[in-house]
Design an enzyme around this catalytic site. Structure first.
Site, PDB file in Angstrom:
ATOM      1  N   HIS A  54       0.848  -1.210   0.000  1.00 51.30           N
ATOM      2  CA  HIS A  54       0.000   0.000   0.000  1.00 51.30           C
ATOM      3  C   HIS A  54       0.883   1.259   0.000  1.00 51.30           C
ATOM      4  O   HIS A  54       0.895   2.025   0.981  1.00 51.30           O
ATOM      5  CB  HIS A  54      -0.864  -0.084   1.258  1.00 51.30           C
ATOM      6  CG  HIS A  54      -1.972   0.903   1.381  1.00 51.30           C
ATOM      7  ND1 HIS A  54      -1.781   2.273   1.424  1.00 51.30           N
ATOM      8  CD2 HIS A  54      -3.315   0.735   1.528  1.00 51.30           C
ATOM      9  CE1 HIS A  54      -2.950   2.872   1.581  1.00 51.30           C
ATOM     10  NE2 HIS A  54      -3.882   1.986   1.638  1.00 51.30           N
TER      11      HIS A  54
ATOM     12  N   GLU B 267      -1.008   1.569  -5.239  1.00 48.08           N
ATOM     13  CA  GLU B 267      -0.802   0.343  -4.463  1.00 48.08           C
ATOM     14  C   GLU B 267      -0.836  -0.886  -5.381  1.00 48.08           C
ATOM     15  O   GLU B 267      -1.717  -1.005  -6.236  1.00 48.08           O
ATOM     16  CB  GLU B 267      -1.897   0.242  -3.400  1.00 48.08           C
ATOM     17  CG  GLU B 267      -2.019   1.512  -2.542  1.00 48.08           C
ATOM     18  CD  GLU B 267      -3.366   1.639  -1.878  1.00 48.08           C
ATOM     19  OE1 GLU B 267      -4.003   0.606  -1.585  1.00 48.08           O
ATOM     20  OE2 GLU B 267      -3.799   2.788  -1.628  1.00 48.08           O
TER      21      GLU B 267
HETATM   22  O1  TA6 Z   1      -6.124   1.992  -0.231  1.00 49.18           O
HETATM   23  C1  TA6 Z   1      -7.098   2.985  -0.045  1.00 49.18           C
HETATM   24  C2  TA6 Z   1      -7.801   2.733   1.278  1.00 49.18           C
HETATM   25  O2  TA6 Z   1      -8.520   1.530   1.261  1.00 49.18           O
HETATM   26  C3  TA6 Z   1      -8.692   3.944   1.592  1.00 49.18           C
HETATM   27  O3  TA6 Z   1     -10.049   3.643   1.465  1.00 49.18           O
HETATM   28  C4  TA6 Z   1      -8.287   4.306   3.021  1.00 49.18           C
HETATM   29  O4  TA6 Z   1      -9.060   3.579   3.938  1.00 49.18           O
HETATM   30  C5  TA6 Z   1      -6.819   3.879   3.000  1.00 49.18           C
HETATM   31  O5  TA6 Z   1      -6.834   2.633   2.338  1.00 49.18           O
HETATM   32  C6  TA6 Z   1      -6.124   3.859   4.318  1.00 49.18           C
HETATM   33  O6  TA6 Z   1      -6.656   2.831   5.111  1.00 49.18           O
HETATM   34  P1  TA6 Z   1      -6.144   2.760   6.655  1.00 49.18           P
HETATM   35  O7  TA6 Z   1      -6.800   1.552   7.216  1.00 49.18           O
HETATM   36  O8  TA6 Z   1      -4.641   2.643   6.595  1.00 49.18           O
HETATM   37  O9  TA6 Z   1      -6.562   4.061   7.264  1.00 49.18           O
END
Ligand code: TA6
Length: 296
Positions: free
Chosen positions: A163, A267
């Site tokens: 990510h 990601e």
């Molecule tokens: O990858 C995007 C996402 O799924 C967003 O929707 C947001 O939730 C982000 O990940 C960050 O997630 P986290 O659980 O690290 O706050």
């Protein structure tokens, strides 16, 4: 300290914020920081260049909580899950060092490992036995390979992603290329399934898209810093693109209200329609390689 755990003058195991152990890797080619917490690459900069990864000034650095920035390792599910930590538990577990070496080309290769245990079986709610290996290569490019090995007697399905948070001059001025005409789920619009047009992605509002069935590499063109970040990948059929914009930035306690213009997530993984199924004794490795070039 086990000598194999450090390379004098190149890679040392130090204590980072929150008392979390982290590798500080410094070579003539690049610098990087990698926490054992979540096998989390938190910093990467080729020598003489700006940092490539974004890290929130408000990030937590404590057991049980994810680090906000760098490269969270997502496994075994992507996104929220009832009564379970969002994005799975791999990013908040303590990983161990499997190996550390410097190659003849000067690249440093660090392999971190996480094994299933009673806690992870309880968190997942499934009796699966597995081993994760995160193979991190630090050089003029940042290489990351997430290997999932099924040590059990039954197949299992899982999602996984690297990510990655990238540092950019101003998200409103960048464009992301490579996902033209790809299908995606738009989380900012009720997870509706849409198709990217033939142009690059530009950012004018909260953007949260899970592109599926795409093996394409991406390029982040950043005219403000005259830099192109290339995100190559292998054995990954999903790419997620995210910027929280104003409102979402304000509700994240570990993210500054004014930080959203300086980052974008691109990601690499296998999620949603591209959920993996790993046979007993089988392995899957998702690979990504990040490098920068001048933007003319
Ligand atoms: O990858 C995007 C996402 O799924 C967003 O929707 C947001 O939730 C982000 O990940 C960050 O997630 P986290 O659980 O690290 O706050």
């Amino acid at each position: 300290m086990d000598a194999s755990l450090e390379i004098p003058g190149i890679a040392r195991l130090a204590t980072g914020p929150g008392g979390l152990p982290r590798y500080e890797i410094t070579t003539p080619l690049a610098q990087a920081h990698v926490y054992l917490h979540g096998a989390h690459v938190s910093h990467f900069a080729p020598t003489g260049q700006r940092p490539v990864l974004f890290m929130s000034a408000q990030s937590w650095f404590q057991g049980g909580r994810p680090i906000r920035g760098g490269v969270p390792v997502i496994f075994p599910w992507f996104g929220p899950r009832q009564e379970s930590p969002a994005h799975g538990f791999a990013r908040t577990r303590a990983w161990t060092v499997e190996s550390l070496r410097q190659e003849p080309d000067g690249n440093v290769v660090l392999v971190l490992r996480l094994e299933s245990d009673a806690e992870t079986r309880a968190l997942w709610g499934e009796p699966h036995d597995w081993v994760l290996r995160h193979r991190i290569t630090v050089g003029t490019a940042l290489g990351m390979e997430l290997e999932i090995e099924n040590r059990g007697a039954a197949p299992f399905r899982c999602e996984e992603a690297l990510h990655t948070y990238f540092s950019v001059s101003e998200v409103g001025a960048i464009q992301v290329r490579g996902l033209e005409n790809a299908e995606y789920y738009d989380k900012a619009d009720g997870m509706r399934r849409k198709c990217q047009d033939s142009g690059p992605i530009r950012f004018t509002a909260e953007t949260d898209r899970t592109y599926v069935n795409t093996a394409a590499a991406c390029a982040i063109d950043d005219p403000g810093w005259r830099r192109r970040i290339l995100v190559e990948k292998a054995d990954s059929d999903s790419t997620v693109v995210w910027n929280p914009w104003i409102a979402k930035a304000q509700i994240m306690p570990d993210f500054g209200d004014d930080e959203w213009p300086g980052m974008v997530c691109v990601e690499t993984g296998n999620v949603a329609d591209n959920t993996l199924e790993i046979a007993p004794g089988g392995k899957h490795t998702t690979r990504t390689r990040v490098r920068c070039e001048a933007l003319q």
